[in-house]
Design an enzyme around this catalytic site. Structure first.
Site, short mmCIF file in Angstrom:
data_model
loop_
_atom_site.label_atom_id
_atom_site.label_comp_id
_atom_site.label_asym_id
_atom_site.label_seq_id
_atom_site.Cartn_x
_atom_site.Cartn_y
_atom_site.Cartn_z
N ASP A 80 0.83 -1.20 0.00
CA ASP A 80 0.00 0.00 0.00
C ASP A 80 0.87 1.25 0.00
O ASP A 80 1.85 1.35 0.75
CB ASP A 80 -0.88 -0.02 1.26
CG ASP A 80 -1.87 1.12 1.27
OD1 ASP A 80 -2.71 1.17 0.36
OD2 ASP A 80 -1.79 1.97 2.17
N GLU A 90 1.33 -0.42 -5.09
CA GLU A 90 0.13 0.40 -5.35
C GLU A 90 0.55 1.85 -5.51
O GLU A 90 0.43 2.66 -4.60
CB GLU A 90 -0.86 0.24 -4.20
CG GLU A 90 -2.18 0.95 -4.44
CD GLU A 90 -2.41 2.18 -3.57
OE1 GLU A 90 -3.37 2.90 -3.86
OE2 GLU A 90 -1.64 2.42 -2.63
#
Ligand code: GLC
Length: 630
Positions: free
Chosen positions: A266, A308
Site C-alpha cells: 500500500d 500500489e
C-alpha cells in the site's frame, strides 16, 4: 518454530545469489547509520527465520512457481477485490461464497485489509493497529488459514495488503510514542514545533485536503507535531530508522508465510520523505522496495509484489525497477493510467488521449505485469500527463474540468452519477468517486426506467470491463461490479464514513436479492462478465508476455490492439462512441499479416475481411475479440 531443513539447497543458493545485492541496497540507505551493522545482521536473521517458518507446502509451491517462468502472467488468472464484511459478513462467509466466485470464473482474491483497525478511524482497514491480528469483525487468524486452505484446494490465489507507510495511532508503537518513549518516538516523524512541518508542507501535496488538510497533526499528549500524510489517525512510519525497516520486513514475511501469492504494498510512493520535495516517488523509496523484493526472492520466491503507486505515468513505470534493478522491484503495478484513460475515452467518445499514453506504457519490462481494472475501492484520479491530453488537441485544464463535471453528474445531459472526491480548494484538483455501474449511467437509467438507457449503460460497463480483461495483466473486478451494483449512499449516516465519499462505491452485497434475481435475465451483467472471463481463459495470446501491438488509429472512436503468440493472433477492438464506428478492413492487413477470416468470441460470429475501402461496423459501445482463423 520449525527446524532447519538442511537439504533445502534452494534457499541457500538464492541467499548466496542475492545477499550481495541485499547488503548493497541496505547500505545505500543505512550505511551512515550508527546501527547499520547490527541492523544488517538482524535483517539476515529475519530472512533466515522466514525461511524456517515457511511450511513445506509453500516451499514446494515456491519451487513450482519458479519453474513456471512468470506464473502470474497467465491468462488463466482473474481476480476480485472485496471487503470481507461487506461481501460476505466475515472470513467464514467468504469461504462459503467460493462457489459463487468460481462459477463467475474468479480464481484470485484480493481481501481488502483484514488486520486490526479501529472502527471509525479505519480508512477501510488502511489504518492498522495490529499487523498480525485479524480484526475481530472478520474472524480470527484461524479463519483466514481455513479460507486459504480451501482456496488452495480449488487452485485459487490470494492477495493481502501490507500497509508499509503508516500505522494507526492506536498501534502499540504509536501508543508508546504518545507516552514520550524515545525509542518509539523514532518510529515516526515527530517534531517539537511547526518549523520543519511548515517547510515540508510547503512542497508536499495534500492527499485528503477536505477531510485531512495538511500533512501534520498536533499531538497534545507530548506537545509535538506528527506526520500524517493521509488521515490524521494514520501516522507515517520513519524509514530512516533501520528498526522500522526490519520490523516491516518481518511483517512482510509474516504475510508471505500465511500463504499469500501476491502482496499489495500500500502507498509505496510515500515511504521516504525529504525536505524540499513532494515526498513522493523518491529514489530511496525505490531502493527500499528493491530491498524488500530481493529479501522476498530469497525466502519466499513464490510471492509476487504489487506496488500500489497511483501516480503520474512516468513515475508508475519506475516501480517495475530501473537500471540494474529493471524488472526486479515490483512484479505488478496498477494500470492506473490506462484505467483513467478508459474513463476519459468513455466520456469523450475519443480514444486519442489513451493512444498518446501507450508508447510510455508499453515500456513495461518483460516479466512484469499490470493489475488491470476499471474500478477499485479508491477514487479515479485523472493523473495522466497534460502532454497526452494536448497531443489529442484538447486543452488540459478544460478537458479535466469536463471529465469531472461529466462523472459527478454536474454536466447537463451526463448519464453518470458520481461525485467529486478530495476537492482541493487551493488548486481545484479533484478525483472521482462512484461505482462502475453508476458512472456508466445505470443508476440514472434505472431511476428513469428507460430500457434503452439501461441497455446503453450495460454495454458501457461491458466495454470497460472487456478492455481491462484483454489488455494484458491480471484483471481485478471490484466486488459488486459483476452484479452491476449502483452507488450506495448509506455511508452518509455513519459518522466513521460520512467524511469519505469513496464509501458510495463500496457496496454491501445483498445475497437474498441475488438468489431471487440471478436467473431472471440471461443477458445480465453477471452472465456477460462470466463470458468475458471464459473467453479470456481460452486465449493464450492474452497472457501478458509483452505481446501487444496497438493498431494505427483509423477512427478516433476506436481503440484497437493485437495480442499474439507464435500460434495465435487476436484483434481486440473497442468502440467508445455512442454511434456505429466504421473501421477500414485495411486495419487488419497493415501490420503485414494476410488476414481473411476472423472469429469473434464475443458475438460468436465469423467476419470475412473485406476490401480495403470497405468497413467493419462496430456498434455503439461495442467491442470484438477476434481471432484470426485464416
Ligand atoms: C491506498 C489505499 C487507500 C488508502 C491509502 C492510505 O492508496 O488504496 O484506500 O486510503 O492507501 O492507506
Amino acid at each position: 518454530m520449525r527446524k532447519s531443513n538442511v537439504s533445502d539447497l534452494g534457499f541457500y543458493t538464492r541467499f548466496i545469489a542475492n545477499v550481495a545485492a541485499i547488503e548493497s541496497l541496505f547500505k545505500e540507505i543505512y550505511g551512515a547509520h550508527p546501527a547499520c551493522e547490527n541492523s544488517f545482521t538482524q535483517l539476515v536473521e529475519v530472512i533466515t527465520q522466514a525461511h524456517l517458518n515457511r511450511r513445506p507446502a509453500l516451499r514446494k509451491l515456491d519451487e513450482e512457481k519458479l519453474d513456471q517462468d512468470g506464473w502470474y502472467l497467465s491468462n488463466q488468472i482473474t481476480g476480485m477485490s472485496l471487503y470481507v464484511d461487506r461481501f460476505a459478513g466475515n472470513l467464514q462467509g467468504v469461504s462459503e461464497r467460493l462457489d459463487y466466485l468460481q462459477d463467475l470464473g474468479v480464481n484470485f482474491l484480493h481481501l481488502m485489509p483484514i488486520f486490526e483497525s479501529p472502527e471509525g478511524e479505519s480508512d477501510g482497514g488502511y489504518a492498522v493497529s495490529d499487523f498480525r491480528k485479524v480484526d475481530a469483525r472478520f474472524g480470527r487468524l484461524e479463519d483466514l488459514d481455513n479460507l486459504k486452505l480451501e482456496m488452495e484446494k480449488r487452485g485459487m490465489y490470494l492477495m493481502l495488503d501490507i500497509v508499509l507507510n503508516h500505522t494507526s495511532h492506536h498501534h502499540a508503537w504509536a501508543k508508546q510514542a504518545k507516552k514520550g518513549d524515545p525509542h518509539y518516538q523514532q518510529f515516526y516523524y515527530l517534531y517539537p514545533n511547526r518549523e520543519i512541518p511548515d517547510q515540508l508542507d510547503a512542497t508536499m501535496p495534500e492527499i485528503f485536503p477536505e477531510s485531512s488538510p495538511g500533512n501534520f497533526t498536533y499531538l497534545k499528549e507530548t506537545n509535538q507535531w506528527v506526520m500524517t500524510v493521509f488521515h490524521q489517525y494514520q501516522w507515517d512510519l520513519n524509514y530512516t530508522n533501520p528498526e522500522v525497516l526490519i520490523a516491516m520486513l518481518d511483517t512482510l514475511f509474516f504475510y508471505a508465510n500465511l500463504g499469500v501469492d501476491i502482496l499489495r504494498i500500500d502507498a509505496p510512493a510515500f515511504i521516504w520523505k525529504q525536505l524540499g520535495t513532494t515526498c513522493q516517488n523518491l529514489p530511496q523509496a525505490h531502493t527500499l522496495l528493491q530491498l524488500f523484493k530481493q529479501c522476498l526472492q530469497v525466502a519466499a520466491p513464490g510471492v509476487a509484489l504489487l506496488g500500489e503507486a497511483i501516480v503520474a505515468p512516468t513515475e508508475i513505470m519506475k516501480y517495475f525497477g530501473s537500471g540494474f534493478y529493471t524488472g526486479r522491484e515490483c512484479d505488478f503495478a496498477y494500470h492506473a493510467t490506462q484505467m483513467a484513460l478508459q474513463w476519459d475515452a468513455l466520456a469523450t467518445g475519443d480514444t486519442r488521449v489513451m493512444l498518446a499514453a501507450q508508447p510510455l506504457l508499453l515500456q513495461k519490462p518483460v516479466g512484469a505485469s499490470w493489475i488491470t481494472y476499471t474500478r477499485c475501492h479508491d477514487d479515479i484520479g485523472l493523473g495522466y500527463d497534460d502532454s497526452m491530453i494536448a497531443s489529442a488537441g484538447f486543452q488540459p485544464y478544460e478537458h479535466r474540468k469536463f471529465l469531472k463535471e461529466y462523472y459527478s453528474g454536474a454536466r447537463e445531459g451526463s448519464p453518470a452519477t458520481g461525485a467529486l472526491f478530495s476537492v482541493n480548494p487551493k488548486t481545484q484538483d479533484a478525483r472521482i468517486s462512484g461505482s462502475l455501474a453508476s458512472l456508466c449511467g445505470l443508476e440514472k437509467a434505472l431511476q428513469n426506467q428507460s430500457p434503452e438507457a439501461i441497455e446503453t449503460a450495460t454495454q458501457k460497463i461491458l466495454l470497460m470491463q472487456a478492455m481491462s480483461f484483454f489488455i494484458g495483466g491480471i484483471p481485478i473486478i471490484f466486488y459488486g461490479d459483476e452484479q452491476g451494483y449502483t452507488n450506495d449512499y448509506s455511508y452518509l449516516s455513519d459518522s466513521g464514513k460520512s467524511y469519505d465519499n469513496r464509501w458510495m462505491h463500496r457496496p454491501i452485497i445483498d445475497w437474498k436479492k441475488w438468489e431471487e434475481e440471478k436467473d431472471l435475465s440471461a443477458t445480465s451483467i453477471f452472465t456477460a462478465t462470466k463470458r468475458l472471463i471464459t473467453i479470456r481463459k481460452k486465449l493464450p495470446a492474452i497472457a501478458d508476455h509483452g505481446n501487444l501491438t496497438w493498431l494505427a488509429p483509423h477512427n478516433i472512436h476506436v481503440a484497437a490492439f493485437i495480442r499474439q503468440t507464435a500460434n495465435q493472433r487476436v484483434y481486440c477492438l473497442f468502440n467508445f462512441s455512442s454511434q456505429n464506428a466504421y473501421l477500414t478492413w485495411y486495419a487488419f492487413k497493415e501490420k503485414g499479416y494476410p488476414t481473411q477470416e476472423l472469429y469473434d468470441y464475443w458475438t460468436e460470429k465469423i467476419f470475412l475481411v473485406g476490401l480495403d475501402h470497405e468497413y467493419m461496423v462496430i456498434p455503439p459501445y461495442g467491442f470484438h475479440i477476434l481471432e484470426v482463423i485464416q
